[in-house]
Motif scaffolding. Structure first.
Motif: not given
Ligand SMILES: Nc1ncnc2c1ncn2[C@@H]1O[C@H](COP(=O)(O)OP(=O)(O)OP(=O)(O)O)[C@@H](O)[C@H]1O
Length: 273
Positions: A33-35, A41-42, A170-171, A202, A204, A219, A224
């Motif tokens: 998941m990027i954005g 994302k979280s 997550d990250e 997720n 970065h 996102l 989306l």
């Protein structure tokens, strides 16, 4: 299979963090998941296991509608979802092995877990997994003596020990140097294949998503705006993700009521459950 249908989250503050996000993840794939910061994302990752309650929409894991479960049912079902989240802090004063075995807490009985009695197959699985994540020999080290990358590996091993159907991450690289970030992403991608479990990350760093993901979800402002393989994430797609969306990948918009963010309470329950 993981499916989200028209997922929407509006926080009590009125922030619309997710807007009509429908995604189907089928089979073993690494999904990144990027954005930009604040894109949702979280929130997306947390809505999957209902650490954040979606305002509307459904989440399905195989044939179970997670969004329809009662709290006790959800606690049981969460055994099937491995989580590598920063705030699922490892227990610093415990050893690597104790932390990894805590991934089995959802399976052993309450009294057994109090006395830290784990079945032999769980202990064997823990040794194998520590070997797999490159931490064999570290079993008896206390977690507070480990580096950031090693801790992340302990968190991954703990999640693997659950034998999950899905791994949410997550990250994973936010506090790691580039070389360690690369190694952790490589490990996650290998774990997805080895364990036959889809992984949603997720992340970065777009270049890491491009290198390790089979599929990228972009996102922007809760919508989306990209869903495809890394090869299709061209400059135009990146602009859509990072400089605002003009249209979204998905169906029509829907509205919903604000819902409580029960993050802290649920996190506690999950950690102990
Ligand atoms: N607990 C909360 N209460 C109110 N609003 C929230 C809460 N958590 C997130 N938000 C808002 O929801 C939106 C999406 O946040 P989210 O943390 O999901 O984004 P993100 O893409 O993960 O960002 P980052 O990359 O900075 O972690 C933001 O506008 C954020 O301010």
């Amino acid at each position: 299979m993981l499916e989200t249908k028209n997922l929407e989250k509006v926080y009590q503050t009125g922030d619309r963090a997710l807007d009509d996000v429908s995604v189907t993840l089928d089979g073993t794939e690494v999904v990144a998941m990027i954005g930009p910061s604040g894109a949702g994302k979280s929130t997306f990752i947390r809505c999957i296991n209902r650490l954040v309650e979606p305002t509307s929409g459904d989440v399905w894991l195989d044939d179970v509608e997670l969004t329809a479960l009662s709290k006790p049912e959800l606690q049981r079902e969460r055994r099937n979802i491995g989580m590598v989240f920063q705030e699922y802090g490892l227990v610093e004063r415990l050893t690597v092995m104790e932390n990894v075995l805590s991934g089995r807490l959802g399976y052993v009985g309450f009294w057994q877990s109090l006395r830290r009695k784990f079945p032999p197959d769980a202990i064997e699985h823990a040794y194998e997994t520590l070997e797999r994540v490159g931490l064999r020999g570290y079993e008896n080290k206390r977690v507070d003596a480990l580096s950031g990358g090693q801790r992340q590996r302990v968190g991954i091993a703990r999640a693997v020990l659950q034998r999950p159907k899905l791994l949410l991450v997550d990250e994973p690289t936010s506090s790691l140097d580039p070389e360690t970030s690369h190694a952790v992403m490589e490990l996650l991608a290998e774990i997805a294949v080895d364990t036959d479990v889809p992984v949603v990350i997720n992340i970065h760093e777009v270049h890491l998503a491009e290198e390790f993901a089979d599929r990228i979800l972009g996102l922007s402002d809760g919508s989306l705006v990209f869903d495809g393989p890394p090869a299709e994430l061209d400059e135009a797609a990146k602009t859509r993700v990072y400089q605002g969306a003009t249209d979204s990948v998905g169906a029509s918009r829907s509205t919903g009521e604000s819902a409580d963010n029960q993050l802290s309470q649920d996190e506690l329950l999950t950690k102990n459950g």
